[in-house]
Scaffold this motif. Structure first.
Motif, PDB file in Angstrom:
ATOM      1  N   VAL A  77     -24.046  54.487  63.625  1.00 22.37           N
ATOM      2  CA  VAL A  77     -22.998  53.627  63.066  1.00 22.37           C
ATOM      3  C   VAL A  77     -21.803  53.566  64.006  1.00 22.37           C
ATOM      4  CG1 VAL A  77     -21.485  53.204  61.094  1.00 22.37           C
ATOM      5  CG2 VAL A  77     -23.731  54.281  60.746  1.00 22.37           C
ATOM      6  N   GLY A  78     -21.353  52.338  64.283  1.00 24.03           N
ATOM      7  CA  GLY A  78     -20.099  52.122  64.985  1.00 24.03           C
ATOM      8  C   GLY A  78     -19.032  51.714  63.994  1.00 24.03           C
ATOM      9  N   LEU A  79     -17.955  52.471  63.927  1.00 24.74           N
ATOM     10  CA  LEU A  79     -16.868  52.241  62.975  1.00 24.74           C
ATOM     11  C   LEU A  79     -15.665  51.678  63.707  1.00 24.74           C
ATOM     12  CD1 LEU A  79     -15.386  52.564  60.234  1.00 24.74           C
ATOM     13  CD2 LEU A  79     -14.971  54.969  60.877  1.00 24.74           C
ATOM     14  N   ILE A  80     -15.259  50.464  63.344  1.00 23.26           N
ATOM     15  CA  ILE A  80     -14.098  49.831  63.977  1.00 23.26           C
ATOM     16  C   ILE A  80     -12.886  49.999  63.066  1.00 23.26           C
ATOM     17  CG2 ILE A  80     -13.155  47.699  64.915  1.00 23.26           C
ATOM     18  CD1 ILE A  80     -15.984  46.685  65.314  1.00 23.26           C
ATOM     19  N   GLY A  81     -11.927  50.759  63.534  1.00 19.45           N
ATOM     20  CA  GLY A  81     -10.706  51.016  62.769  1.00 19.45           C
ATOM     21  C   GLY A  81     -10.681  52.438  62.249  1.00 19.45           C
ATOM     22  N   TYR A  82      -9.562  53.119  62.460  1.00 16.58           N
ATOM     23  CA  TYR A  82      -9.435  54.501  61.989  1.00 16.58           C
ATOM     24  C   TYR A  82      -8.079  54.732  61.338  1.00 16.58           C
ATOM     25  CZ  TYR A  82     -11.335  59.219  61.828  1.00 16.58           C
ATOM     26  OH  TYR A  82     -11.882  60.417  61.398  1.00 16.58           O
ATOM     27  N   GLY A  83      -7.616  53.716  60.619  1.00 19.09           N
ATOM     28  CA  GLY A  83      -6.438  53.879  59.784  1.00 19.09           C
ATOM     29  C   GLY A  83      -6.855  54.420  58.434  1.00 19.09           C
ATOM     30  N   LEU A  84      -6.168  53.988  57.373  1.00 18.41           N
ATOM     31  CA  LEU A  84      -6.478  54.479  56.033  1.00 18.41           C
ATOM     32  C   LEU A  84      -7.929  54.231  55.666  1.00 18.41           C
ATOM     33  CD1 LEU A  84      -5.741  55.494  53.184  1.00 18.41           C
ATOM     34  CD2 LEU A  84      -5.037  53.153  52.642  1.00 18.41           C
ATOM     35  N   ALA A  85      -8.391  52.994  55.797  1.00 12.95           N
ATOM     36  CA  ALA A  85      -9.760  52.668  55.383  1.00 12.95           C
ATOM     37  C   ALA A  85     -10.791  53.436  56.197  1.00 12.95           C
ATOM     38  CB  ALA A  85     -10.001  51.164  55.502  1.00 12.95           C
ATOM     39  N   GLY A  86     -10.621  53.444  57.514  1.00 17.75           N
ATOM     40  CA  GLY A  86     -11.617  54.071  58.369  1.00 17.75           C
ATOM     41  C   GLY A  86     -11.660  55.579  58.258  1.00 17.75           C
ATOM     42  N   ASP A 138     -21.664  57.397  65.069  1.00 20.98           N
ATOM     43  CA  ASP A 138     -21.855  57.460  66.519  1.00 20.98           C
ATOM     44  C   ASP A 138     -20.555  57.206  67.269  1.00 20.98           C
ATOM     45  OD1 ASP A 138     -24.133  57.044  68.851  1.00 20.98           O
ATOM     46  OD2 ASP A 138     -22.387  55.748  69.166  1.00 20.98           O
ATOM     47  N   THR A 139     -19.814  56.150  66.873  1.00 18.57           N
ATOM     48  CA  THR A 139     -18.641  55.722  67.633  1.00 18.57           C
ATOM     49  C   THR A 139     -17.523  55.291  66.690  1.00 18.57           C
ATOM     50  OG1 THR A 139     -20.107  54.876  69.369  1.00 18.57           O
ATOM     51  CG2 THR A 139     -17.809  54.157  69.435  1.00 18.57           C
ATOM     52  N   VAL A 168     -18.459  62.631  67.898  1.00 13.32           N
ATOM     53  CA  VAL A 168     -18.315  61.183  67.884  1.00 13.32           C
ATOM     54  C   VAL A 168     -17.819  60.669  69.235  1.00 13.32           C
ATOM     55  CG1 VAL A 168     -15.881  60.991  67.169  1.00 13.32           C
ATOM     56  CG2 VAL A 168     -17.548  59.301  66.376  1.00 13.32           C
ATOM     57  N   ARG A 169     -18.282  59.486  69.614  1.00 11.23           N
ATOM     58  CA  ARG A 169     -17.721  58.803  70.769  1.00 11.23           C
ATOM     59  C   ARG A 169     -16.502  58.012  70.305  1.00 11.23           C
ATOM     60  NH1 ARG A 169     -22.886  56.424  74.162  1.00 11.23           N
ATOM     61  NH2 ARG A 169     -24.497  57.660  73.145  1.00 11.23           N
ATOM     62  N   VAL A 170     -15.538  57.840  71.175  1.00 10.99           N
ATOM     63  CA  VAL A 170     -14.337  57.080  70.852  1.00 10.99           C
ATOM     64  C   VAL A 170     -14.171  55.970  71.872  1.00 10.99           C
ATOM     65  CG1 VAL A 170     -11.827  57.138  70.606  1.00 10.99           C
ATOM     66  CG2 VAL A 170     -13.201  59.046  69.745  1.00 10.99           C
ATOM     67  N   SER A 171     -14.003  54.751  71.386  1.00  6.94           N
ATOM     68  CA  SER A 171     -13.759  53.592  72.242  1.00  6.94           C
ATOM     69  C   SER A 171     -12.408  52.986  71.895  1.00  6.94           C
ATOM     70  CB  SER A 171     -14.854  52.532  72.060  1.00  6.94           C
ATOM     71  OG  SER A 171     -16.111  53.018  72.478  1.00  6.94           O
ATOM     72  N   ALA A 172     -11.748  52.440  72.894  1.00  7.59           N
ATOM     73  CA  ALA A 172     -10.430  51.854  72.661  1.00  7.59           C
ATOM     74  C   ALA A 172     -10.509  50.425  72.154  1.00  7.59           C
ATOM     75  CB  ALA A 172      -9.602  51.901  73.942  1.00  7.59           C
ATOM     76  N   SER A 232     -13.142  46.987  70.644  1.00  2.75           N
ATOM     77  CA  SER A 232     -14.427  46.567  70.075  1.00  2.75           C
ATOM     78  C   SER A 232     -15.343  46.006  71.158  1.00  2.75           C
ATOM     79  CB  SER A 232     -14.205  45.536  68.975  1.00  2.75           C
ATOM     80  OG  SER A 232     -13.502  44.413  69.463  1.00  2.75           O
ATOM     81  N   ASP A 233     -14.768  45.460  72.230  1.00  7.65           N
ATOM     82  CA  ASP A 233     -15.605  44.961  73.326  1.00  7.65           C
ATOM     83  C   ASP A 233     -16.436  46.086  73.928  1.00  7.65           C
ATOM     84  OD1 ASP A 233     -14.668  42.402  73.013  1.00  7.65           O
ATOM     85  OD2 ASP A 233     -13.160  42.539  74.606  1.00  7.65           O
ATOM     86  N   GLU A 234     -15.833  47.266  74.070  1.00  7.24           N
ATOM     87  CA  GLU A 234     -16.581  48.418  74.573  1.00  7.24           C
ATOM     88  C   GLU A 234     -17.733  48.766  73.642  1.00  7.24           C
ATOM     89  OE1 GLU A 234     -14.028  51.751  75.198  1.00  7.24           O
ATOM     90  OE2 GLU A 234     -12.575  50.630  76.405  1.00  7.24           O
ATOM     91  N   LEU A 235     -17.481  48.639  72.344  1.00  6.49           N
ATOM     92  CA  LEU A 235     -18.526  48.945  71.364  1.00  6.49           C
ATOM     93  C   LEU A 235     -19.670  47.940  71.455  1.00  6.49           C
ATOM     94  CD1 LEU A 235     -19.147  50.812  68.854  1.00  6.49           C
ATOM     95  CD2 LEU A 235     -18.289  48.918  67.474  1.00  6.49           C
ATOM     96  N   PHE A 236     -19.336  46.650  71.475  1.00  4.60           N
ATOM     97  CA  PHE A 236     -20.379  45.627  71.488  1.00  4.60           C
ATOM     98  C   PHE A 236     -21.154  45.612  72.807  1.00  4.60           C
ATOM     99  CE2 PHE A 236     -17.532  43.527  68.238  1.00  4.60           C
ATOM    100  CZ  PHE A 236     -18.337  43.903  67.175  1.00  4.60           C
ATOM    101  N   ALA A 237     -20.557  46.149  73.863  1.00  3.26           N
ATOM    102  CA  ALA A 237     -21.288  46.272  75.131  1.00  3.26           C
ATOM    103  C   ALA A 237     -22.438  47.254  75.008  1.00  3.26           C
ATOM    104  CB  ALA A 237     -20.336  46.709  76.244  1.00  3.26           C
ATOM    105  N   ARG A 238     -22.361  48.113  73.998  1.00  3.24           N
ATOM    106  CA  ARG A 238     -23.424  49.095  73.735  1.00  3.24           C
ATOM    107  C   ARG A 238     -24.198  48.731  72.472  1.00  3.24           C
ATOM    108  NH1 ARG A 238     -21.019  53.346  71.811  1.00  3.24           N
ATOM    109  NH2 ARG A 238     -23.031  54.404  71.781  1.00  3.24           N
ATOM    110  N   ALA A 239     -24.258  47.468  72.140  1.00  3.15           N
ATOM    111  CA  ALA A 239     -24.883  47.046  70.885  1.00  3.15           C
ATOM    112  C   ALA A 239     -26.302  47.575  70.734  1.00  3.15           C
ATOM    113  CB  ALA A 239     -24.884  45.521  70.789  1.00  3.15           C
TER     114      ALA A 239
END
Length: 355
Positions: free
Chosen positions: A8-17, A34-35, A54-58, A60-67
């Motif tokens: 699973v790639g999770l975009i956002g790590y504020g309250l919801a994430g 995963d990320t 967990v991996r950390v990406s700055a 979403s483009d970095e995430l989708f590059a590893r789709a």
């Protein structure tokens, strides 16, 4: 993928994430976080501390590059990014979970649903309040006929927060999709639709009460359902005395329940699903009866079923691995957005809106 967790790639790590999605994903058999995507350095460190592998990406483009390395994307970023990020995930060939509201308009939600169907991919909306303890209990009472024919459904998400917290949720910029109508309103409207079905008329009153506030912080929505039930829904940050979470009146009896489901508070405190998860003390159980207020002893206590947020991601996992049903579809979310858009028009123009 039997025996291999879905990555699973999770975009956002504020309250919801950080409070909801990451802990629930990590607690779900068959899923692996995963990320995490966040550009905030403090949140990056928080994610690494809470999930050392967990991996950390700055971006979403970095995430989708590893789709190709992922099996599911979860969008838990600010509301205004939901549509673009969900679209990118689907176009990358990945199933998606999107936090509510899935979009700013029903039309956008239906466009996303069409794209997911075209690609043959899961698109699910995180409506966790369908697994609140009080909602599960009320749904069971209605299914059993304990209230007779339902007449009126009163539902409240009321809080006392006289001071602004700041951030996009309180922004008056329409592009941010902030305010309580789309935040807590997404929950109470969704619950009303699940319980009592489609809506024919919508009336709303929406106010900006707190000094310096830009977005609605005190809103009332009245719904007329096609089956004749009337829902009265309240969402507020300015309620000095809180009303019951639910007050449901029927031809045989009524059900009154005070207090919020304990799962959000538990997750905020760092607790994780396990034995006893979602249970509440007997003192908070609702009451079922007729003819007298529950506050003066009327009715009989009804044991509240345990809340079960983990059931949402378990269902998502089942949908992806075993072909099970989507727990919350984008078309269901679109129906709720139809109501929210009508409520916004009603509050603005001072008229009831027919759907």
């Amino acid at each position: 993928m039997t025996g291999t967790p879905l990555r699973v790639g999770l975009i956002g790590y504020g309250l919801a994430g950080s409070v909801f999605h990451a802990p629930l994903i990590a607690a779900t058999e068959g899923l692996a976080l995963d990320t995490v995507v966040t550009s905030n350095p403090e949140r990056q460190e928080q994610a690494r501390a809470e999930f050392p592998d967990v991996r950390v990406s700055a971006t979403s483009d970095e995430l989708f590059a590893r789709a190709g390395d992922l099996d599911l994307i979860v969008v838990a970023s600010p509301n205004k990014t939901h549509v673009s990020l969900a679209t990118a995930a689907l176009e990358a060939g990945l199933p998606v979970v999107v936090d509510k509201p899935v979009a700013g308009t029903a039309a956008e939600a239906r466009q996303l649903a069409a794209l997911a169907e075209e690609r043959g991919l899961l698109l699910s909306v995180f409506q966790n309040r369908r697994w609140d303890n009080d909602f599960l209990t009320l749904r069971k009472l209605l299914e059993e006929g304990a209230l007779g024919d339902a007449y009126r459904f009163e539902s409240r998400f009321e809080r006392w927060r006289p001071q602004l917290k700041g951030g996009w949720r309180e922004s008056g910029d329409p592009a941010e999709i902030g305010g309580l109508l789309y935040d807590l309103g997404s929950h109470v409207v969704d619950q009303a639709l699940v319980l009592f079905g489609p809506v024919t008329h919508v009336y709303a009153e929406s106010d900006v009460r707190r000094p310096g506030a830009e977005a609605d912080d005190d809103t009332f929505i009245a719904l007329t359902h096609a089956n004749g039930v009337r829902s009265h829904l309240y969402v507020s940050a300015t309620t000095a005395q809180l009303g019951p979470r639910f007050r449901v009146l029927g031809s045989r009896a009524g059900y009154v329940k005070y207090g919020l489901d304990p799962q959000e508070a538990a997750l905020r405190e760092g607790l994780r699903p396990g034995p006893g998860w979602g249970a509440e003390p007997e003192a908070l159980h609702g009451r079922l009866g007729a003819g007298e207020s529950p506050l003066t002893g009327g009715g009989e206590p009804v044991r509240t079923l345990p809340g079960d947020y983990p059931a949402y991601y378990a269902a998502v996992t089942g949908a992806l691995t075993d072909g099970g049903p989507n727990p919350v579809t984008a078309l269901e979310a679109a129906a709720a957005l139809d109501v929210l858009e009508a409520a916004r028009r009603s509050a603005r123009d001072g008229v009831a809106v027919t759907l």
